[in-house]
Design an enzyme around this catalytic site. Sequence first.
Site, short mmCIF file in Angstrom:
data_model
loop_
_atom_site.label_atom_id
_atom_site.label_comp_id
_atom_site.label_asym_id
_atom_site.label_seq_id
_atom_site.Cartn_x
_atom_site.Cartn_y
_atom_site.Cartn_z
N GLU A 177 0.72 -1.26 0.01
CA GLU A 177 0.05 -0.12 0.06
C GLU A 177 0.81 1.14 -0.10
O GLU A 177 0.53 2.14 -0.65
CB GLU A 177 -0.99 -0.02 1.21
CG GLU A 177 -2.16 -0.86 1.05
CD GLU A 177 -1.88 -2.49 1.26
OE1 GLU A 177 -2.75 -3.24 1.21
OE2 GLU A 177 -0.60 -2.60 1.81
N HIS A 237 -12.07 -4.73 8.43
CA HIS A 237 -12.54 -4.59 7.01
C HIS A 237 -13.81 -3.95 7.21
O HIS A 237 -14.62 -4.10 6.18
CB HIS A 237 -12.70 -5.96 6.38
CG HIS A 237 -11.39 -6.56 6.23
ND1 HIS A 237 -10.39 -7.08 7.14
CD2 HIS A 237 -10.76 -6.78 4.80
CE1 HIS A 237 -9.30 -7.65 6.55
NE2 HIS A 237 -9.40 -7.51 4.87
N ASP A 240 -9.89 0.15 5.47
CA ASP A 240 -8.90 -0.06 6.67
C ASP A 240 -7.53 -0.02 6.55
O ASP A 240 -6.86 0.22 7.35
CB ASP A 240 -9.36 -1.27 7.32
CG ASP A 240 -10.82 -1.43 7.32
OD1 ASP A 240 -11.43 -1.66 8.45
OD2 ASP A 240 -11.77 -1.60 6.37
N PHE A 241 -7.14 -0.40 4.98
CA PHE A 241 -5.72 -0.38 4.90
C PHE A 241 -5.04 0.92 4.42
O PHE A 241 -3.87 1.10 4.39
CB PHE A 241 -5.42 -1.36 3.54
CG PHE A 241 -6.14 -2.76 3.66
CD1 PHE A 241 -6.52 -3.27 5.08
CD2 PHE A 241 -6.31 -3.34 2.69
CE1 PHE A 241 -7.10 -4.55 5.06
CE2 PHE A 241 -6.66 -4.74 2.63
CZ PHE A 241 -7.18 -5.31 3.82
N ILE A 242 -6.00 2.06 4.70
CA ILE A 242 -5.14 3.44 4.56
C ILE A 242 -4.19 3.43 5.51
O ILE A 242 -3.21 4.38 5.32
CB ILE A 242 -6.64 4.31 4.63
CG1 ILE A 242 -7.28 4.37 3.27
CG2 ILE A 242 -5.95 5.80 4.88
CD1 ILE A 242 -6.59 4.92 2.34
#
Length: 662
Positions: free
Chosen positions: A397, A466, A422-424
Amino acid sequence: MTSTRVSDLATAFDDEPSTLVGMYRRMRLIRQFEDRASRLYRTNEIPGFLHLSIGQEASAVGACLPLDERDVITSTHRGHGHCIAKGIDVEGMFAELMGKETGTCRGRGGSMHIADPRRGVFGANGIVAAGLPIAVGAATAAQLRGSGGVVLAFFGDGAVAQGMFHEAANLASVWQLPVIFFCENNKYAEFSPIATQTRASLADRAPGYAMDFHQVDGNDAVAVADLVGRLARDLREGAGPVLVEAETYRWHGHYEGDPLKYRDPAELAEWKERDPIVRLAGRLRALGEDPAAIDESVDAEIDAAVEKARAAPEPAPETLHHFVGVPREPAPEPATATGEVFRTMDAVHRALERELETDDSVFLAGIDVGAGGNVFGLTRGLAQRFPGRVRDTPISESAIAGAAVGAAMAGLRPVVEIMYFDFIGVCLDQLMNQAAKLRFMTGGAVSLPLVIRTQFGAGKSSGSQHSQSLEAMLAHVPGLTVVMPSTPADTYGLLRAAIRDPNPVVFVENRLMYGRKGPQPPSTHLVPLGKAAIRRTGTDVTLVSYSKLVHDCADVAEQLAGEGISVEVIDLRTIAPLDTETVLRSLATTGRLVVAHQAVGEFGVGAELAAVAAREGFWTLDAPVIRVGAERTPAPYSPSLERVWLPSKETIAAAVREAATA
């Protein structure tokens, strides 16, 4: 893969006195700039932090000498030498360090963030290793343009321990990008000897990235220039990325004021015997050139630059808000969509397809967006239609977001996907410290036309990692635009507007709405960013929401109409900038405000609107503002708990009734 030491190679510049004179002058200019900066810092004429590169002049000048106007460098917090070596003038740099309006970045960047993208200097960087993913983006732009451009990414030995180093090197290798990863190994990562920071050498690491490795004496400017010249030539002809280690040494501490208790003075004395400037001066004398005249000229240039910088004005207070973003021209609201029914997922696909068709500067990248067509099938077929412009990435990411930053700085319009909202958190630096700040920190010298697409959607037991709705976190960062559409037509029009916008935009879709249907707009449909929509008019209570919850609010309004409560439903669409004007205008009619969102209630969009209402709409308020949001816990997995955690139509309706009767 090859591994070489350049001491065994013939040098290209031995018989070029004019080139050596130019190199010597640039190295001397760096040395005198840094020395004067140190003294100005001690007399408080330079504020903030100062990290000097005295002793490392040869690696900077040698690495930049073979580069031309097509080429880009990224730098580190110790970047003055790199900037001067790439051609930035010292007058502007002194003014920048003093915080003056005439500075290279108009006093907005300072020492650690000095940059001039117009000269291919994409920035010194206060975050260790953060420039490496940006370099990957700039190299992607060079590759897509086919211009023969090369990117040289400076980093220190301490950056090797950062995940961004690995992600950038791996992605560059996967995409076979024209990047030289150039490590200035000055033996210390801040206060720590490099031996205490990593067990594997760069030579050991290079095969893991399928890269050639070259080691060079970083105090020999000629050897560095010869190596980089050879590598740049190969990259211009299509070779893949390479890893270079230049062994050098910084004479000063990690920062000015560093007590330097962590190294032996004898070690410094030994390295001073290998002074790169003295070394090159000796070479010049052997060719019959006298460096004394160069020294005198450089000293005069430094003196004049300092005096001009001292006399320059500071930025005016009224310019504080300048350069946070590119101002948007007012845009009209488009006509209501009346075409045949299509789905939100179709809207995403068609918006991306339209922009790829009409703008060659647009490209897509992300995990499985190419061959796999995205985990939800949203980009299926686009990689085949637009070869090279729809790119799969590793699960990296930070590299994905950083590549977007670098490509945008280079003039492209990247649209990259972070698979889940969420992966931000994994790549927050590239959003918060790079994309959001680089226009400001360069004094408006660059724009960042990039889009980060992501999605969320609680309600299907996706669990705590998630399901999060994190828009308030991003909206808190000046410089970022955050968009969350609720209808297929708006998804199409807002995504196209986001791609065309000159500012960094985080575009957040709700995966539970991908199958939602609505009328299709014409292909030219554009929805203005930063403008809310009134979904239902009413006179008793203003109900504000966005994304999927807008539809629950509309159902609640319909239900409460039967109870005699007239509810006006506002769809924010854009979270930052927030359209407070539309909300306040509605509040002036209803006197009551309820805000509902799937994000946790505290410190969110509802809290911000409550503050706006209390400050700017106080005299129209007839009841307290009520917020409806998720409970203050992580998202639960169990369906029974998730139902309690999420706001529901019942909780929204109860809040509206409470407001209406207060």
